[in-house]
Design a protein around this motif. Structure first.
Motif, PDB file in Angstrom:
ATOM      1  N   ASN A  36     -36.749  35.978  63.314  1.00 36.64           N
ATOM      2  CA  ASN A  36     -38.147  35.577  63.426  1.00 36.64           C
ATOM      3  C   ASN A  36     -38.383  34.707  64.656  1.00 36.64           C
ATOM      4  N   CYS A  37     -37.515  33.739  64.884  1.00 36.80           N
ATOM      5  CA  CYS A  37     -37.681  32.855  66.040  1.00 36.80           C
ATOM      6  C   CYS A  37     -37.584  33.633  67.341  1.00 36.80           C
ATOM      7  N   ARG A  38     -36.653  34.585  67.421  1.00 40.16           N
ATOM      8  CA  ARG A  38     -36.511  35.366  68.658  1.00 40.16           C
ATOM      9  C   ARG A  38     -37.745  36.220  68.929  1.00 40.16           C
ATOM     10  N   LYS A  39     -38.482  36.548  67.876  1.00 37.54           N
ATOM     11  CA  LYS A  39     -39.735  37.290  68.038  1.00 37.54           C
ATOM     12  C   LYS A  39     -40.915  36.363  68.336  1.00 37.54           C
ATOM     13  N   GLY A  40     -40.669  35.046  68.310  1.00 34.66           N
ATOM     14  CA  GLY A  40     -41.750  34.085  68.537  1.00 34.66           C
ATOM     15  C   GLY A  40     -42.433  33.642  67.265  1.00 34.66           C
ATOM     16  N   TRP A  41     -41.939  34.086  66.109  1.00 32.14           N
ATOM     17  CA  TRP A  41     -42.560  33.754  64.826  1.00 32.14           C
ATOM     18  C   TRP A  41     -41.957  32.453  64.282  1.00 32.14           C
ATOM     19  N   THR A  42     -42.149  31.380  65.005  1.00 32.25           N
ATOM     20  CA  THR A  42     -41.485  30.130  64.642  1.00 32.25           C
ATOM     21  C   THR A  42     -42.110  29.440  63.439  1.00 32.25           C
ATOM     22  N   ASN A  43     -43.234  29.953  62.926  1.00 26.88           N
ATOM     23  CA  ASN A  43     -43.764  29.381  61.679  1.00 26.88           C
ATOM     24  C   ASN A  43     -43.039  29.946  60.466  1.00 26.88           C
ATOM     25  N   GLY A  44     -42.135  30.906  60.681  1.00 27.00           N
ATOM     26  CA  GLY A  44     -41.406  31.525  59.583  1.00 27.00           C
ATOM     27  C   GLY A  44     -39.914  31.571  59.832  1.00 27.00           C
ATOM     28  N   CYS A  45     -39.368  30.530  60.449  1.00 25.19           N
ATOM     29  CA  CYS A  45     -37.928  30.475  60.720  1.00 25.19           C
ATOM     30  C   CYS A  45     -37.148  30.623  59.418  1.00 25.19           C
ATOM     31  N   THR A  46     -36.162  31.524  59.400  1.00 26.98           N
ATOM     32  CA  THR A  46     -35.413  31.793  58.169  1.00 26.98           C
ATOM     33  C   THR A  46     -34.285  30.794  57.924  1.00 26.98           C
ATOM     34  N   ALA A  47     -34.075  29.869  58.861  1.00 25.10           N
ATOM     35  CA  ALA A  47     -33.045  28.851  58.657  1.00 25.10           C
ATOM     36  C   ALA A  47     -33.523  27.723  57.754  1.00 25.10           C
ATOM     37  N   TYR A  48     -34.829  27.686  57.462  1.00 20.73           N
ATOM     38  CA  TYR A  48     -35.419  26.605  56.680  1.00 20.73           C
ATOM     39  C   TYR A  48     -36.272  27.153  55.553  1.00 20.73           C
ATOM     40  N   PRO A  49     -36.547  26.339  54.527  1.00 25.22           N
ATOM     41  CA  PRO A  49     -37.475  26.770  53.474  1.00 25.22           C
ATOM     42  C   PRO A  49     -38.851  27.062  54.063  1.00 25.22           C
ATOM     43  N   PHE A  50     -39.611  27.888  53.387  1.00 24.62           N
ATOM     44  CA  PHE A  50     -40.953  28.245  53.840  1.00 24.62           C
ATOM     45  C   PHE A  50     -41.795  26.998  54.093  1.00 24.62           C
ATOM     46  N   ALA A  51     -42.454  26.955  55.218  1.00 23.93           N
ATOM     47  CA  ALA A  51     -43.386  25.895  55.612  1.00 23.93           C
ATOM     48  C   ALA A  51     -42.699  24.557  55.890  1.00 23.93           C
ATOM     49  N   ALA A  52     -41.396  24.543  56.115  1.00 20.90           N
ATOM     50  CA  ALA A  52     -40.693  23.290  56.402  1.00 20.90           C
ATOM     51  C   ALA A  52     -41.241  22.653  57.680  1.00 20.90           C
ATOM     52  N   ALA A  53     -41.538  21.371  57.593  1.00 24.45           N
ATOM     53  CA  ALA A  53     -42.145  20.678  58.731  1.00 24.45           C
ATOM     54  C   ALA A  53     -41.901  19.183  58.604  1.00 24.45           C
ATOM     55  N   PHE A  54     -41.971  18.499  59.720  1.00 27.00           N
ATOM     56  CA  PHE A  54     -41.875  17.042  59.695  1.00 27.00           C
ATOM     57  C   PHE A  54     -43.081  16.462  58.966  1.00 27.00           C
ATOM     58  N   GLY A  55     -42.825  15.485  58.102  1.00 23.42           N
ATOM     59  CA  GLY A  55     -43.901  14.750  57.457  1.00 23.42           C
ATOM     60  C   GLY A  55     -44.665  15.502  56.393  1.00 23.42           C
ATOM     61  N   LEU A  56     -44.248  16.720  56.043  1.00 24.98           N
ATOM     62  CA  LEU A  56     -45.038  17.543  55.127  1.00 24.98           C
ATOM     63  C   LEU A  56     -44.189  18.084  53.974  1.00 24.98           C
ATOM     64  N   LYS A  57     -43.382  17.236  53.396  1.00 29.38           N
ATOM     65  CA  LYS A  57     -42.544  17.668  52.275  1.00 29.38           C
ATOM     66  C   LYS A  57     -43.347  18.300  51.128  1.00 29.38           C
ATOM     67  N   PRO A  58     -44.557  17.808  50.784  1.00 27.55           N
ATOM     68  CA  PRO A  58     -45.277  18.403  49.647  1.00 27.55           C
ATOM     69  C   PRO A  58     -45.577  19.895  49.805  1.00 27.55           C
ATOM     70  N   THR A  59     -45.661  20.404  51.032  1.00 29.48           N
ATOM     71  CA  THR A  59     -45.988  21.815  51.209  1.00 29.48           C
ATOM     72  C   THR A  59     -44.769  22.720  51.200  1.00 29.48           C
ATOM     73  N   SER A  60     -43.573  22.136  51.332  1.00 24.34           N
ATOM     74  CA  SER A  60     -42.375  22.972  51.414  1.00 24.34           C
ATOM     75  C   SER A  60     -41.260  22.545  50.469  1.00 24.34           C
ATOM     76  N   GLY A  61     -41.311  21.297  50.016  1.00 24.66           N
ATOM     77  CA  GLY A  61     -40.214  20.772  49.210  1.00 24.66           C
ATOM     78  C   GLY A  61     -39.024  20.352  50.043  1.00 24.66           C
ATOM     79  N   HIS A  62     -39.137  20.450  51.363  1.00 25.75           N
ATOM     80  CA  HIS A  62     -38.020  20.124  52.254  1.00 25.75           C
ATOM     81  C   HIS A  62     -38.304  18.803  52.960  1.00 25.75           C
TER      82      HIS A  62
END
Length: 284
Positions: A36-62
């Motif tokens: 996904n990242c190589r295609k530019g789809w960095t909002n769906g990186c498969t190395a992390y849980p869905f929606a993983a982001a800094f400061g936003l644990k409630p949306t991803s659990g990560h």
């Protein structure tokens, strides 16, 4: 604390950055290595849980930490971190990792396909994102950038960004009277989304940057079908979009500072976070 410009204090040997360097941090976690990242789809990186982001644990659990902390660990730094362009004020670029990028992508791709196209932004719930979209439209050479919003302060800020601004006035019975090649819906209400669909010209582009939170949202698909419009509702690909955003900011055409209504210190955060304005920046 999901958006930030930061100073590198420690870096691994292959990080691509050095201590003391100022960098822009994408808010979404991505590895830069998966399919996904190589295609530019960095909002769906498969190395992390869905929606993983800094400061936003409630949306991803990560839990990845956030920029309200003194230190932030950024994995895959060789991919994630972008040097702050020379001469660009960190306060101008502070929102680039999410909100500026989100507004920018709503117009950058469509205007590349329709150079000089007319742009309409329907503002509201996604306050800063809609404003950044209007500013990016001006910076990227739209022949017209019209920003509609019932909030007077946001209309003033849109004009500071170079856009024309008017009340949305759906309560007063406003109906679409013109068609635009590019439309960004940042309002978040179903009737505003319908207005945006009806305002999109034949074979035009409509991007919804607002999050419609109801279980179901009515969309006038029959009108969309006959117009042949392209409708996009999604999270931004932050890391993929950032190079274009930083170039646009560095050249001075996108006046992102016009959106910021308040700067506060970390110590003021408990009070400042209750402020309903479009954009607050925090400094140590």
């Amino acid at each position: 604390g999901h958006e930030c410009v930061a100073e590198v204090v420690e870096a691994g040997p292959d990080a691509g950055v050095v201590p003391g360097q100022k960098v822009v941090v994408p808010f979404q976690l991505s590895c830069g290595r998966c399919d996904n990242c190589r295609k530019g789809w960095t909002n769906g990186c498969t190395a992390y849980p869905f929606a993983a982001a800094f400061g936003l644990k409630p949306t991803s659990g990560h839990e990845a930490g956030g920029a309200f902390s003194d230190l932030l660990r950024v994995p895959f730094a060789d991919h994630m971190l972008l040097p702050l362009p020379e001469g660009l004020d960190p306060l101008i670029a502070a929102g680039a990792g999410d909100n500026i990028a989100d507004g920018y992508r709503g117009v950058a791709g469509p205007l590349a396909e329709r150079p000089g196209g007319r742009v309409l932004v329907v503002g509201g719930l996604a306050q800063s994102v809609g404003l950044y979209a209007a500013g990016a439209a001006v910076a990227l050479g739209a022949s017209e950038a019209l920003y509609l919003d019932d909030d007077h302060d946001r209309r003033v800020r849109a004009e500071m960004l170079g856009a024309r601004a008017e009340p949305l006035a759906l309560d007063e019975g406003r109906t679409p009277t013109e068609q635009y090649e590019v439309v960004v819906e940042a309002n978040g209400m179903p009737r505003a989304l319908a207005f945006a669909v009806q305002s999109t010209g034949a074979n035009g582009y409509l991007t919804s940057v607002a999050i419609h939170l109801a279980p179901e949202t009515p969309v006038p698909l029959t009108r969309a079908y006959y117009k042949g419009l392209t409708f996009n509702t999604s999270r931004v690909h932050s890391r993929t979009t950032l190079p274009g955003v930083l170039e646009c900011l560095a050249c001075g055409k996108l006046k992102a500072e016009a959106v910021t209504h308040r700067c506060a210190t970390f110590a003021d955060a408990p009070d400042a976070l209750m402020d309903p304005g479009p954009k607050i920046l925090f400094v140590p």
